[in-house]
Write a protein that holds these residues in place. Structure first.
Motif, PDB file in Angstrom:
ATOM      1  N   THR A 176     -30.457 -18.675  15.479  1.00 22.26           N
ATOM      2  CA  THR A 176     -29.408 -19.501  16.098  1.00 22.26           C
ATOM      3  C   THR A 176     -30.038 -20.691  16.837  1.00 22.26           C
ATOM      4  O   THR A 176     -31.124 -20.594  17.391  1.00 22.26           O
ATOM      5  N   ASP A 177     -29.301 -21.793  16.831  1.00 23.07           N
ATOM      6  CA  ASP A 177     -29.757 -23.033  17.471  1.00 23.07           C
ATOM      7  C   ASP A 177     -29.694 -22.972  18.995  1.00 23.07           C
ATOM      8  O   ASP A 177     -29.059 -22.083  19.559  1.00 23.07           O
ATOM      9  N   ALA A 178     -30.277 -23.963  19.615  1.00 18.02           N
ATOM     10  CA  ALA A 178     -30.208 -24.099  21.076  1.00 18.02           C
ATOM     11  C   ALA A 178     -28.750 -24.099  21.530  1.00 18.02           C
ATOM     12  O   ALA A 178     -27.923 -24.823  20.976  1.00 18.02           O
ATOM     13  N   GLY A 179     -28.443 -23.280  22.514  1.00 13.93           N
ATOM     14  CA  GLY A 179     -27.092 -23.252  23.077  1.00 13.93           C
ATOM     15  C   GLY A 179     -26.122 -22.339  22.364  1.00 13.93           C
ATOM     16  O   GLY A 179     -25.042 -22.058  22.870  1.00 13.93           O
ATOM     17  N   VAL A 180     -26.500 -21.844  21.170  1.00 11.42           N
ATOM     18  CA  VAL A 180     -25.622 -20.945  20.408  1.00 11.42           C
ATOM     19  C   VAL A 180     -25.795 -19.519  20.926  1.00 11.42           C
ATOM     20  O   VAL A 180     -26.908 -19.097  21.253  1.00 11.42           O
ATOM     21  N   HIS A 181     -24.694 -18.800  20.999  1.00  8.17           N
ATOM     22  CA  HIS A 181     -24.687 -17.447  21.551  1.00  8.17           C
ATOM     23  C   HIS A 181     -24.694 -16.397  20.437  1.00  8.17           C
ATOM     24  O   HIS A 181     -24.394 -16.706  19.292  1.00  8.17           O
ATOM     25  N   ALA A 182     -24.963 -15.157  20.814  1.00  8.21           N
ATOM     26  CA  ALA A 182     -24.844 -14.053  19.861  1.00  8.21           C
ATOM     27  C   ALA A 182     -24.160 -12.875  20.521  1.00  8.21           C
ATOM     28  O   ALA A 182     -24.487 -12.514  21.655  1.00  8.21           O
ATOM     29  N   LEU A 183     -23.195 -12.305  19.805  1.00  4.47           N
ATOM     30  CA  LEU A 183     -22.544 -11.083  20.262  1.00  4.47           C
ATOM     31  C   LEU A 183     -23.207  -9.872  19.613  1.00  4.47           C
ATOM     32  O   LEU A 183     -23.328  -8.821  20.232  1.00  4.47           O
ATOM     33  N   ASN A 184     -23.640 -10.035  18.375  1.00  3.20           N
ATOM     34  CA  ASN A 184     -24.349  -8.983  17.646  1.00  3.20           C
ATOM     35  C   ASN A 184     -25.355  -9.630  16.703  1.00  3.20           C
ATOM     36  O   ASN A 184     -25.050  -9.867  15.532  1.00  3.20           O
ATOM     37  N   GLN A 185     -26.514  -9.922  17.228  1.00  3.66           N
ATOM     38  CA  GLN A 185     -27.619 -10.435  16.426  1.00  3.66           C
ATOM     39  C   GLN A 185     -28.530  -9.242  16.122  1.00  3.66           C
ATOM     40  O   GLN A 185     -28.592  -8.299  16.934  1.00  3.66           O
ATOM     41  N   TYR A 186     -29.190  -9.259  14.979  1.00  2.00           N
ATOM     42  CA  TYR A 186     -30.151  -8.200  14.656  1.00  2.00           C
ATOM     43  C   TYR A 186     -31.551  -8.766  14.504  1.00  2.00           C
ATOM     44  O   TYR A 186     -31.721  -9.883  14.015  1.00  2.00           O
TER      45      TYR A 186
END
Lengths: 244, 244
Positions: free
Chosen positions: A50-60
């Motif tokens: 993910t890019d700068a500033g992008v969030h993750a709810l479920n990243q693996y």
């Protein structure tokens, strides 16, 4: 032993997922902790950078280790070492040939927009788009994306990949008390693709562009959609694997 | 002409309200913009100097100016110049002898706590207190604060003010989907007072302290309550003036 980890993070204060020397990144933060535990460098492999500033709810991500701990213990140890903007949701032991990126069958992203007056408490967490939006126009713009298309028009001109054909299986919009949330699911996404698609749909909703999606796709020309929606509204919501 | 401004800010990325050389502060951010407009330094006077990390939903400040603009125009110009974490809610013209700090009759603060698993998206916005809380114990601890007391026990030992008598007119707790919010109204608050009161009430709710508020107040000894709740959960909610 291959360990698979599911994490959430608030991307606001990270220069993206991928390691960069001298910048605070999610990968750098986690690898630093793994190095502390292993006394040697351990590389992690994520489903998505993910890019700068992008969030993750479920990243693996996965990594290989000689340390033999039960999943719950890994979760506890890693969570204890994480900063306030990263949460370890789950840890499991994966097959030795499992790969968090190559085995991903699809991904779902969420994009959050609010339309009222500026809210200082949404800073970094939702995109401010202070316009009245016509949801029917947005749906009209979104529907034709479902299916398999060449997404050259809707990806960064900087993308190095030559095959720009991707399949979108769902693209939905819901109203929230102060704006809209979009969810899009597909087999894969080109660089910036969700943010370019969102920028296009928002312009249709605002009425400064007439929905004309199939022609836009057919143009295969990035310059017809000059906008990219900001990173702060984007969340990696789910990564789909065969067996998870 | 004395201009009175009502603002909100997300305190997460500020080193507090009050100007500090080399640090990002709310006062510094606003005075920099006023200097740009006036070509000379203009001092602002706030109702309350919130600490680093503390938020404001309705903070007031005033300043004197020779620039004759209608309030709506001031609001527009200032908002346009503000960063994403400050919002100008309202501008009005005040009497020449009005003072945002000395004319304040009271203040309401809100304190936000969540009790479940760590949430990376609350980072800086709510305090994580991952314990089961007994709301009746909290109410039992809160009720005796109503009235006029010497709050020596519940303020920072660093406070230089010698008269530590203050009047609390309301102190309430409400349940939220994932925690609790406290609101407290009083004629004035000592340094750190709301955060020390909150820490005490939370410990009573968690069951590691038995509510004994009147004796705590009577002790006039800061060391009996060693905790101060974190800044991130605290919001200046309202400032009460005679005529606003």
């Amino acid at each position: 032993m291959r360990v698979l980890v599911n994490i959430s993070y608030n991307g606001r204060d990270f220069s993206g997922f991928q390691y960069q020397h001298d910048y605070r990144t999610v990968q750098g933060t986690i690898e630093k902790q793994l190095k502390r535990m292993h006394k040697t460098f351990v590389r992690i492999h994520a489903s998505s950078r993910t890019d700068a500033g992008v969030h993750a709810l479920n990243q693996y991500f996965h990594f290989d280790t000689e340390i033999d701990l039960p999943p719950e213990k890994w979760k506890f140890i890693l969570n204890r070492a994480m900063p306030k903007d990263i949460l370890i949701n789950d840890v499991s032991i994966a097959a030795d040939d499992f790969h968090s990126r190559f085995d991903a069958k699809g991904k779902t992203y969420r994009y959050k927009v609010y339309t009222g007056e500026k809210n200082p408490f949404y800073d970094g967490l939702k995109t401010h788009y202070p316009y009245k939006l016509d949801i029917s126009k947005m749906k009209e713009a979104m529907a034709p994306f479902i299916g398999t298309h060449d997404f050259t028009t809707f990806s960064s001109a900087k993308a190095e990949i030559t095959n720009k054909v991707r399949t979108i299986t769902a693209f939905e919009v819901t109203e929230t008390p102060d704006g809209y949330e979009f969810t899009i699911t597909g087999t894969g996404f080109l660089y910036n693709m969700v943010r370019v698609l969102t920028a296009y749909v928002l312009e249709c909703g605002r009425g400064i562009r007439t929905p004309d999606t199939l022609n836009m796709i057919a143009a295969k020309d990035r310059t017809v959609i000059p906008k990219t929606a900001p990173a702060e509204g984007l969340y990696l919501e789910k990564v789909w694997y065969e067996k998870l």
